[in-house]
Scaffold this active site. Structure first.
Site, PDB file in Angstrom:
ATOM      1  CE  LYS A  40      -0.734   0.515   4.983  1.00 35.46           C
ATOM      2  NZ  LYS A  40      -1.920   0.433   6.081  1.00 35.46           N
ATOM      3  N   GLY A  54      19.870  -5.318  13.364  1.00 38.21           N
ATOM      4  CA  GLY A  54      20.632  -6.509  12.753  1.00 38.21           C
ATOM      5  C   GLY A  54      19.785  -7.758  12.600  1.00 38.21           C
ATOM      6  CD  GLU A 119      20.453  -5.918  18.731  1.00 41.83           C
ATOM      7  OE1 GLU A 119      19.745  -4.534  18.541  1.00 41.83           O
ATOM      8  OE2 GLU A 119      19.611  -6.860  18.072  1.00 41.83           O
ATOM      9  CG  HIS A 244      13.249  -0.314  21.024  1.00 40.50           C
ATOM     10  ND1 HIS A 244      14.097   0.596  21.543  1.00 40.50           N
ATOM     11  CD2 HIS A 244      13.755  -1.284  20.401  1.00 40.50           C
ATOM     12  CE1 HIS A 244      15.263  -0.045  21.097  1.00 40.50           C
ATOM     13  NE2 HIS A 244      15.224  -0.885  20.467  1.00 40.50           N
ATOM     14  NE  ARG A 290      14.570  -4.670  21.883  1.00 43.14           N
ATOM     15  CZ  ARG A 290      14.562  -4.753  20.638  1.00 43.14           C
ATOM     16  NH1 ARG A 290      13.446  -5.148  20.059  1.00 43.14           N
ATOM     17  NH2 ARG A 290      15.534  -4.698  20.010  1.00 43.14           N
ATOM     18  CG  HIS A 351      10.198  -1.969  18.267  1.00 42.93           C
ATOM     19  ND1 HIS A 351      10.707  -0.943  17.338  1.00 42.93           N
ATOM     20  CD2 HIS A 351      11.064  -2.997  18.254  1.00 42.93           C
ATOM     21  CE1 HIS A 351      11.570  -1.546  16.669  1.00 42.93           C
ATOM     22  NE2 HIS A 351      11.978  -2.507  17.306  1.00 42.93           N
ATOM     23  NE  ARG A 386      11.107  -8.053  18.190  1.00 44.44           N
ATOM     24  CZ  ARG A 386      11.812  -7.427  17.569  1.00 44.44           C
ATOM     25  NH1 ARG A 386      12.570  -7.633  16.426  1.00 44.44           N
ATOM     26  NH2 ARG A 386      11.992  -5.951  17.833  1.00 44.44           N
TER      27      ARG A 386
END
Ligand SMILES: Cc1cc2nc3c(=O)[nH]c(=O)nc-3n(C[C@H](O)[C@H](O)[C@H](O)COP(=O)(O)OP(=O)(O)OC[C@H]3O[C@@H](n4cnc5c(N)ncnc54)[C@H](O)[C@@H]3O)c2cc1C
Length: 542
Positions: A40, A54, A119, A244, A290, A351, A386
């Site tokens: 879209k 990454g 991370e 996030h 997170r 996020h 996640r």
């Protein structure tokens, strides 16, 4: 051109979305027939393109490394990951990355070896990156190039998919829903077109736009989830929205993401007095999961009644910072902040949606011939939270699987499309009315169903939803109208799931139930939703 005059288009596979998941699925499916990929807007925007940090993968393919990637993913997901899906992700991930490299993707190296980063919540440095902080762009560019080489693939921008077309198939066990195609708005012509296909693959990405602050681009309005819900699909894990911890917080700037990799490289979080605070919240301090970092920042902001905290890289070598994070450096500079010299004001933002359309390991949903892949799907790899850099990998791994799975489908049996339910008779609202509802919805979701929720705050949001519902009776054939409808249904699903989960786990934190429910030694399971199960709290005919 009058809408009726646009003839239906037939293809083998219709893929809605051209981010990493849709493109990878298209490349796979093109071996078995003609593929049309729709997106879209006219700018080919996607979450994929904006991915910075990454892509995680146990690239050495050593058993130990694969095992630890599996373990880190499961731990981040707080016991709510589907182990079989995580196994697929970590075991097939390396193969998908090698394939991408063979197609021309260039990941950063130190000498002749890949430069791996670490991370939050990763026990090892296993994250590959491209051009410092432009990993998503490099992957999308590589996949687009590979897709353009396939004669069977046609990518069409400016095609806003409005609804799925479904029919009913009679079986001994009862009637079964079958997806036959989709109705699409050609945004250039303002005309609807019907597409019919052997299989429809939803790859419409995320839904950060339902929140006031988000790192997601404007296309992320949860369209695929809303359409699937209306068509009879089951959604799962909708209460788990990842916020996030660090996005730019300036009155004049969008909530631009400041990658977790910055903390991986040594960036520190500081309060307004310049003091570090993360070690008071978690032993891993800035590299805690997170959700922990997000809530810590939220706490600090609320205690100090401030709009933000600070991310500090000024102790790192300026040349290293500029080279390692070129896009972030340039973007912050554009807003007047030289990140090598000054601390960056940061606050959390919506996020990533862990939940979505429930699928099995080959992307099948409960509706025959309807598949979902990428952020729109809930394969169960992410559980309640996640693990950073796992979503690009999910798009590649499950995109490839879906591409293969649809190739095995027989031609669609002849089934009549189900007549659409009664349509509201009223005229469309003015564009400003839709945009006003969107603004109020975003504000409410942020304040009442955001980083911290409670039974009372969610119920207050539901009451507001019922006031906005009248706009669903004014359906327009425009992007604001269609996105408002989708955002309302998406937020209804988030509210309902958040209300039902009376505990705190992973990204879902309830101030009125701050602990996890463990009954008979077992944690609570998944929450599945259908349109019918939303009826009680969100009564609406349309
Ligand atoms: C700023 C940012 C940074 C990130 N960094 C990382 C990272 O470092 N590592 C990582 O693993 N993940 C990262 N993520 C998450 C990751 O980028 C996404 O989860 C992933 O790319 C989603 O891919 P997708 O293909 O499912 O959807 P998307 O890439 O979002 O693509 C969605 C597509 O669907 C189309 N679409 C949507 N609705 C419609 C409709 N109604 N009709 C037609 N087309 C439609 C859009 O036009 C688009 O083409 C980041 C996300 C953001 C926003």
């Amino acid at each position: 051109m009058p809408p009726e005059s646009t003839p239906p288009i037939q293809t083998d596979f219709l893929i809605i979305g051209s981010g990493v998941a849709g493109l990878r699925a298209a490349i796979g499916a093109s071996r078995y027939g003609k593929v049309i990929v729709l997106n879209k807007g006219l700018g080919n925007e996607s979450n994929s393109e904006f991915a910075q940090g990454g892509i995680a993968a146990a690239l050495s393919e050593e058993e130990e490394e694969i095992r630890s990637h599996f373990q880190d993913t499961i731990e981040a997901g707080k016991g709510l990951c589907r182990k079989e899906a995580v196994k697929v992700l970590v075991e097939e991930g390396p193969q998908r990355i090698h394939e991408l490299i063979a197609w021309g993707a260039e990941f950063d190296k130190v000498g002749d070896r890949f430069a791996f980063t670490r991370e939050g919540a990763h026990s090892h440095s296993r994250i590959l990156r491209a051009k410092g902080d432009a990993t998503g762009y490099e992957i999308v560019k590589t996949l687009t190039r590979a897709a353009q080489k396939e004669k069977n693939i046609s990518i069409r921008g400016g095609h806003f998919t409005m609804d799925l077309v479904v029919g009913l198939k009679e079986e001994a066990a009862g009637a079964r829903r079958v997806c036959l195609g989709a109705s699409v708005l050609d945004e250039r012509l303002g005309a609807p077109i019907l597409f019919f296909a052997r299989a429809v693959i939803l790859a419409t990405g995320g839904a950060g736009q339902v929140y006031r602050r988000t790192t997601n681009p404007s296309v992320a309005t949860g369209d695929g989830i809303a359409m699937a819900l209306q068509a009879g699909a089951v959604l799962e894990d909708m209460e788990f929205f990842q916020f996030h911890p660090t996005s730019l917080s300036l009155p004049s700037a969008p909530s631009f993401l400041l990658s977790e990799a910055m903390r991986g490289e040594g960036a520190l979080l500081r309060d307004a007095e310049g003091k570090r605070f993360m070690d008071r919240y978690h032993p891993d301090a800035e590299l805690a999961p997170r959700d922990v970092v997000t809530r810590a920042i939220w706490d600090e902001m609320h205690q100090g009644k401030r709009q933000h905290v600070y991310l500090d890289l000024t102790h790192l070598k300026p040349a290293f910072v500029r080279e390692r994070f070129p896009k972030i450096y340039a973007t912050c500079l554009q807003y007047g902040i030289d990140i090598t010299q000054e601390q960056i004001p940061v606050a959390p933002s919506a996020h990533y949606l862990m939940g979505g359309v429930k699928t099995n390991l080959t992307g099948e949903t409960n509706i025959e011939r309807l598949y979902a892949v990428g952020e729109v799907a809930c394969t169960g790899v992410h559980g309640a939270n996640r693990l950073a850099s796992n979503s690009l990998l999910e798009g590649l791994v499950f995109g490839a699987r879906v591409g293969e799975a649809v190739g095995r489908l027989s031609p669609t049996p002849s089934i009549a499309a189900e007549a659409k339910g009664e349509s509201p008779a009223s005229a469309p609202a003015q564009p400003e009315e839709y945009l006003l509802v969107q603004k109020e919805l975003r504000e409410t979701m942020w304040n009442e169903v955001g980083i911290i929720r409670s039974d009372a705050s969610i119920r207050s949001a539901i009451l507001k939803w019922r006031q906005w519902r009248s706009i669903l009776e004014k359906p327009g054939l425009s992007r604001p109208a269609l996105e408002t409808r989708n955002m309302l249904w998406l937020s209804a699903a988030i509210m309902e799931a958040a209300l039902r989960r009376k505990e705190s786990v992973g990204a879902h934190f309830r101030s009125d139930a701050p602990k996890r429910n463990i009954k008979k030694g077992r944690p609570s399971g998944h929450i599945g939703l259908t349109r019918a199960s939303l009826n009680r709290n969100f009564p609406c005919r349309f």
